[in-house]
Motif scaffolding. Sequence first.
Motif, PDB file in Angstrom:
ATOM      1  N   VAL A  75      10.267 -18.701  -2.845  1.00 41.30           N
ATOM      2  CA  VAL A  75      10.047 -17.188  -2.553  1.00 41.30           C
ATOM      3  C   VAL A  75       8.882 -16.972  -2.806  1.00 41.30           C
ATOM      4  O   VAL A  75       8.597 -17.203  -4.064  1.00 41.30           O
ATOM      5  CB  VAL A  75      10.909 -15.940  -2.728  1.00 41.30           C
ATOM      6  N   GLU A  76       8.409 -17.306  -1.962  1.00 40.36           N
ATOM      7  CA  GLU A  76       7.011 -16.501  -2.489  1.00 40.36           C
ATOM      8  C   GLU A  76       6.321 -14.814  -2.131  1.00 40.36           C
ATOM      9  O   GLU A  76       6.465 -14.297  -0.652  1.00 40.36           O
ATOM     10  CB  GLU A  76       5.466 -17.098  -2.229  1.00 40.36           C
ATOM     11  N   ILE A  77       6.317 -13.442  -3.155  1.00 42.02           N
ATOM     12  CA  ILE A  77       5.613 -11.806  -3.060  1.00 42.02           C
ATOM     13  C   ILE A  77       4.082 -12.185  -3.204  1.00 42.02           C
ATOM     14  O   ILE A  77       3.719 -12.088  -3.732  1.00 42.02           O
ATOM     15  CB  ILE A  77       6.709 -11.102  -3.480  1.00 42.02           C
ATOM     16  N   SER A  78       4.208 -11.166  -1.891  1.00 45.47           N
ATOM     17  CA  SER A  78       2.089 -11.002  -1.796  1.00 45.47           C
ATOM     18  C   SER A  78       2.394  -9.754  -1.268  1.00 45.47           C
ATOM     19  O   SER A  78       3.231  -9.159  -0.459  1.00 45.47           O
ATOM     20  CB  SER A  78       1.330 -12.385  -1.432  1.00 45.47           C
ATOM     21  N   THR A  79       1.208  -9.151  -1.340  1.00 49.29           N
ATOM     22  CA  THR A  79       0.617  -8.217  -0.592  1.00 49.29           C
ATOM     23  C   THR A  79      -0.861  -8.300  -0.656  1.00 49.29           C
ATOM     24  O   THR A  79      -1.712  -8.077  -1.377  1.00 49.29           O
ATOM     25  CB  THR A  79       0.893  -6.656  -1.384  1.00 49.29           C
ATOM     26  N   ASN A  80      -1.338  -7.635   0.797  1.00 50.97           N
ATOM     27  CA  ASN A  80      -3.017  -8.042   1.735  1.00 50.97           C
ATOM     28  C   ASN A  80      -2.846  -9.166   0.580  1.00 50.97           C
ATOM     29  O   ASN A  80      -4.563  -9.359   0.383  1.00 50.97           O
ATOM     30  CB  ASN A  80      -3.439  -6.731   1.174  1.00 50.97           C
ATOM     31  N   GLY A  81      -2.043 -10.378   1.088  1.00 48.44           N
ATOM     32  CA  GLY A  81      -2.652 -11.783   0.198  1.00 48.44           C
ATOM     33  C   GLY A  81      -2.883 -12.354  -1.515  1.00 48.44           C
ATOM     34  O   GLY A  81      -2.547 -13.628  -1.855  1.00 48.44           O
ATOM     35  N   GLN A  82      -2.433 -10.543  -2.184  1.00 48.83           N
ATOM     36  CA  GLN A  82      -2.098 -11.426  -3.665  1.00 48.83           C
ATOM     37  C   GLN A  82      -0.570 -11.171  -3.765  1.00 48.83           C
ATOM     38  O   GLN A  82       0.296 -10.586  -4.154  1.00 48.83           O
ATOM     39  CB  GLN A  82      -2.551  -9.876  -4.418  1.00 48.83           C
ATOM     40  N   VAL A  83      -1.009 -12.792  -3.944  1.00 51.16           N
ATOM     41  CA  VAL A  83       0.644 -12.969  -4.417  1.00 51.16           C
ATOM     42  C   VAL A  83       0.907 -12.397  -6.172  1.00 51.16           C
ATOM     43  O   VAL A  83      -0.108 -12.212  -7.199  1.00 51.16           O
ATOM     44  CB  VAL A  83       0.580 -15.189  -5.034  1.00 51.16           C
ATOM     45  N   GLY A  84       2.058 -12.432  -6.067  1.00 48.40           N
ATOM     46  CA  GLY A  84       2.831 -11.622  -7.305  1.00 48.40           C
ATOM     47  C   GLY A  84       2.806  -9.872  -7.243  1.00 48.40           C
ATOM     48  O   GLY A  84       2.845  -9.800  -8.148  1.00 48.40           O
ATOM     49  N   GLN A  85       2.254  -9.757  -6.016  1.00 47.89           N
ATOM     50  CA  GLN A  85       2.330  -8.043  -6.179  1.00 47.89           C
ATOM     51  C   GLN A  85       3.241  -8.162  -4.819  1.00 47.89           C
ATOM     52  O   GLN A  85       3.200  -8.113  -4.044  1.00 47.89           O
ATOM     53  CB  GLN A  85       0.705  -7.788  -5.012  1.00 47.89           C
ATOM     54  N   LEU A  86       3.998  -6.698  -5.952  1.00 51.45           N
ATOM     55  CA  LEU A  86       5.096  -6.484  -5.203  1.00 51.45           C
ATOM     56  C   LEU A  86       4.960  -4.661  -4.929  1.00 51.45           C
ATOM     57  O   LEU A  86       4.386  -3.901  -5.517  1.00 51.45           O
ATOM     58  CB  LEU A  86       6.360  -6.398  -5.466  1.00 51.45           C
ATOM     59  N   CYS A  87       4.614  -4.271  -3.095  1.00 52.14           N
ATOM     60  CA  CYS A  87       4.066  -2.973  -3.075  1.00 52.14           C
ATOM     61  C   CYS A  87       5.032  -2.620  -1.978  1.00 52.14           C
ATOM     62  O   CYS A  87       5.864  -2.776  -1.095  1.00 52.14           O
ATOM     63  CB  CYS A  87       2.675  -3.072  -2.590  1.00 52.14           C
ATOM     64  N   PRO A  88       4.650  -0.804  -1.917  1.00 49.93           N
ATOM     65  CA  PRO A  88       6.025   0.247  -1.269  1.00 49.93           C
ATOM     66  C   PRO A  88       5.637  -0.599   0.617  1.00 49.93           C
ATOM     67  O   PRO A  88       6.030  -0.059   1.451  1.00 49.93           O
ATOM     68  CB  PRO A  88       5.559   1.330  -1.517  1.00 49.93           C
ATOM     69  N   ARG A  89       3.525  -0.322   0.681  1.00 49.40           N
ATOM     70  CA  ARG A  89       3.081  -0.989   1.732  1.00 49.40           C
ATOM     71  C   ARG A  89       2.796  -2.084   1.605  1.00 49.40           C
ATOM     72  O   ARG A  89       2.439  -3.159   0.907  1.00 49.40           O
ATOM     73  CB  ARG A  89       2.784   0.095   2.124  1.00 49.40           C
ATOM     74  N   ASP A  90       2.829  -2.841   2.834  1.00 50.62           N
ATOM     75  CA  ASP A  90       2.268  -4.117   3.477  1.00 50.62           C
ATOM     76  C   ASP A  90       2.979  -5.528   2.462  1.00 50.62           C
ATOM     77  O   ASP A  90       1.833  -6.388   2.292  1.00 50.62           O
ATOM     78  CB  ASP A  90       0.920  -3.919   2.933  1.00 50.62           C
ATOM     79  N   THR A  91       4.030  -5.641   1.695  1.00 53.26           N
ATOM     80  CA  THR A  91       4.823  -6.106   1.724  1.00 53.26           C
ATOM     81  C   THR A  91       5.328  -7.474   1.879  1.00 53.26           C
ATOM     82  O   THR A  91       6.435  -7.002   3.103  1.00 53.26           O
ATOM     83  CB  THR A  91       5.387  -5.930  -0.007  1.00 53.26           C
ATOM     84  N   LYS A  92       4.832  -9.296   2.108  1.00 53.68           N
ATOM     85  CA  LYS A  92       5.575  -9.842   2.335  1.00 53.68           C
ATOM     86  C   LYS A  92       6.073 -11.167   1.775  1.00 53.68           C
ATOM     87  O   LYS A  92       5.364 -11.351   0.710  1.00 53.68           O
ATOM     88  CB  LYS A  92       4.397 -10.678   3.542  1.00 53.68           C
ATOM     89  N   VAL A  93       7.401 -11.399   1.958  1.00 57.05           N
ATOM     90  CA  VAL A  93       7.968 -12.678   1.232  1.00 57.05           C
ATOM     91  C   VAL A  93       7.796 -14.083   2.167  1.00 57.05           C
ATOM     92  O   VAL A  93       8.578 -13.358   3.420  1.00 57.05           O
ATOM     93  CB  VAL A  93       9.343 -11.831   0.901  1.00 57.05           C
ATOM     94  N   LYS A  94       8.191 -14.755   2.096  1.00 57.01           N
ATOM     95  CA  LYS A  94       7.187 -15.934   2.293  1.00 57.01           C
ATOM     96  C   LYS A  94       8.170 -16.847   1.768  1.00 57.01           C
ATOM     97  O   LYS A  94       8.862 -17.187   0.858  1.00 57.01           O
ATOM     98  CB  LYS A  94       6.122 -16.506   2.490  1.00 57.01           C
TER      99      LYS A  94
END
Length: 122
Positions: A75-94
């Motif tokens: 699992v890779e968690i990222s926000t706006n392309g920044q891996v390791g960033q978990l945010c209430p908005r715009d977070t994606k789990v790959k």
Amino acid sequence: MNARQTLPVLLMLTASAAPLLAWAGEPVSACVSLGNDQEIVRAGNGDQFYLRDGQAHYRVAFRNSCDSITITPTVEISTNGQVGQLCPRDTKVKTKRDICRVQSIEQITAEEFTRKRNLARR
């Protein structure tokens, strides 16, 4: 019902609601930089997962179901392309198969995380 009868009923209702409030968790309002000490608990049908990051614990819910979270080895968690960033908005789990959008993040207790982990192992 008079005031003396109402107070015990209100106290009883408040006490019975306390476990529900504790289960709900605290919404995360700021971004979290994730570290290397993580554990993910995949629970249920892909609507959410539980994350331990060091001493912090989270429930991460998806906007839509993310079926591949239940079987993926990575699992890779990222926000706006920044891996390791978990945010209430715009977070994606790959996952190996999908990229899933996060709907909400709640901070939960270590006890709740352990309970979910133990249930998932059954």
